[in-house]
Design a protein around this motif. Structure first.
Motif, PDB file in Angstrom:
ATOM      1  N   GLU A 208      -9.965  24.264 123.730  1.00 22.58           N
ATOM      2  CA  GLU A 208     -10.922  24.611 124.733  1.00 22.58           C
ATOM      3  C   GLU A 208     -11.275  25.964 124.588  1.00 22.58           C
ATOM      4  O   GLU A 208     -12.385  26.608 124.645  1.00 22.58           O
ATOM      5  N   GLN A 209      -9.995  26.802 124.521  1.00 23.88           N
ATOM      6  CA  GLN A 209     -10.036  28.167 124.619  1.00 23.88           C
ATOM      7  C   GLN A 209     -11.073  28.644 123.260  1.00 23.88           C
ATOM      8  O   GLN A 209     -11.985  29.574 123.438  1.00 23.88           O
ATOM      9  N   TYR A 244      -2.037  25.642 130.680  1.00 27.75           N
ATOM     10  CA  TYR A 244      -2.171  26.535 129.433  1.00 27.75           C
ATOM     11  C   TYR A 244      -2.827  27.825 129.796  1.00 27.75           C
ATOM     12  O   TYR A 244      -3.456  27.985 131.022  1.00 27.75           O
ATOM     13  N   SER A 245      -2.327  28.916 129.313  1.00 27.44           N
ATOM     14  CA  SER A 245      -2.667  30.293 129.534  1.00 27.44           C
ATOM     15  C   SER A 245      -3.014  31.120 128.619  1.00 27.44           C
ATOM     16  O   SER A 245      -2.495  30.895 127.362  1.00 27.44           O
ATOM     17  N   GLU A 251      -0.875  41.103 132.107  1.00 22.52           N
ATOM     18  CA  GLU A 251      -1.578  40.528 133.094  1.00 22.52           C
ATOM     19  C   GLU A 251      -0.707  39.337 133.381  1.00 22.52           C
ATOM     20  O   GLU A 251      -0.129  38.671 132.731  1.00 22.52           O
ATOM     21  N   PRO A 252      -0.913  38.632 134.502  1.00 25.65           N
ATOM     22  CA  PRO A 252      -1.514  39.397 135.866  1.00 25.65           C
ATOM     23  C   PRO A 252      -0.779  40.376 136.746  1.00 25.65           C
ATOM     24  O   PRO A 252       0.346  40.309 136.476  1.00 25.65           O
ATOM     25  N   ASN A 253      -1.350  41.427 137.096  1.00 27.74           N
ATOM     26  CA  ASN A 253      -0.782  42.704 137.819  1.00 27.74           C
ATOM     27  C   ASN A 253      -1.119  42.759 139.045  1.00 27.74           C
ATOM     28  O   ASN A 253      -0.701  43.809 139.823  1.00 27.74           O
ATOM     29  N   GLY A 268     -11.338  37.069 124.581  1.00 31.05           N
ATOM     30  CA  GLY A 268     -10.771  35.859 125.108  1.00 31.05           C
ATOM     31  C   GLY A 268      -9.555  35.843 125.909  1.00 31.05           C
ATOM     32  O   GLY A 268      -9.236  35.130 126.282  1.00 31.05           O
ATOM     33  N   HIS A 269      -9.036  37.117 126.001  1.00 32.82           N
ATOM     34  CA  HIS A 269      -7.731  37.066 126.798  1.00 32.82           C
ATOM     35  C   HIS A 269      -8.150  37.062 128.312  1.00 32.82           C
ATOM     36  O   HIS A 269      -8.958  37.437 128.517  1.00 32.82           O
TER      37      HIS A 269
END
Length: 310
Positions: A208-209, A244-245, A251-253, A268-269
């Motif tokens: 999907e990404q 999913y990540s 990140e995340p920060n 895309g990130h």
């Protein structure tokens, strides 16, 4: 010659006449003096009498004035005592009023505290009710979506094509995607997706990404991931946890003013960002619909209505 001699002889009788006059004059002078002394005495007596009369009048007047002054003084003293008594009474009344005011302030403070507690309780009750309602709504929506997905799988297993999307939406793996353009904050993008009968995209796989990467045209885009409710606990718009990540390194920060909404960069990130930042793109999703034959159409479940989150 003889006459002169005789004339000089008769001079003594003249002297007697002069003495008589002188005696008369003395008598007159004495009488006049006596009369003058008598008049003076009379004047003195009259003046003395007038003086005594005036003194008596002055004394009477002084006595009357003293009496009036005494009465006025007594009246003044009486008024002064009355005023002092009134002042004491007024002081007591003032103290009573101050005590009552203090008591009323205490009661007012207590009532205000009770009112604030009631308001807090009411807010808590409303919040609890809204939370329960939202939880029930989320559960119902998830259940409807699961039923819809299950129904789509059933239809697909029977050979039915489930790939119908609204105009300008793209199909991928039983879902439809809309790639929006225009400067928006995260909340604005979410409401726009809701108006389009969808929601901000939830990404659950690398496939999907990859599909999304093919269509975002290297633009930073809002996606449906956020940790607004609890810092560090990210949740998708469909209510599902993060399985999913694809976070950008570091990140995340939660930097800057607090970053609670997630964007997908052109690379895309993912990156957590300030929710009020403006991005030029966002991605919506909704379930695809199926082509049904007439017999199956009568039992097709209704697609869940996307919620309008606050």
């Amino acid at each position: 010659m003889e006459e002169n001699e005789y004339s000089g002889y008769w001079e003594p009788p003249r002297k007697r006449c002069c003495c008589a006059r002188r005696g008369t004059q003395l008598m007159l002078v004495g009488m006049l003096s006596t009369a003058m002394w008598a008049g003076l005495l009379a004047l003195l007596l009259l003046w003395h009498w007038e003086t005594e009369k005036n003194l008596k009048q002055l004394g009477d007047t002084a006595i009357q004035n003293v009496s009036h002054v005494t009465k006025d003084l007594q009246k003044f003293q009486s008024n002064q005592l009355a005023q002092k008594s009134q002042a004491v009474q007024m002081s007591q009344n003032l103290q009573e009023l101050q005590a009552e005011q203090k008591q009323m302030k205490a009661q007012d403070s207590e009532l205000s505290q009770n009112l604030n507690r009631l308001k807090d309780d009411l807010v808590n009750i409303k919040s609890l009710g809204l939370n329960e309602k939202r939880t029930a709504s989320d559960s119902l929506e998830k259940l409807q979506e699961e039923v819809a997905k299950l129904w789509i799988e059933i239809l697909i297993s029977k050979g039915t094509a489930c790939n119908i999307c609204p105009k300008n939406w793209l199909h991928f793996q039983q879902k439809c995607y809309y790639f929006g353009k225009g400067s928006k904050q995260w909340i604005q993008a979410r409401f726009t997706c809701s108006d389009l009968q969808g929601r901000l995209v939830s990404i659950h796989s690398q496939k999907e990404q990859d599909f999304l990467m093919q269509h975002i045209n290297k633009k930073d885009s809002w996606i449906g991931l956020q940790d607004l409710n609890m810092e560090g606990e990210f949740v998708w718009s469909d209510g599902s946890p993060v399985g999913y990540s694809n976070w950008n390194p570091g990140e995340p920060n939660n930097g800057g003013q607090g970053e609670d909404c997630v964007m997908m960069r052109g690379s895309g990130h993912w990156n957590d960002a300030f929710c009020r930042s403006y991005l030029d793109a966002w991605v919506c999703e909704q379930l695809a619909t199926c082509e049904l034959s007439a017999p199956l159409a009568s039992v097709t479940p209704t697609r869940p209505t996307p919620k309008s989150e606050p």
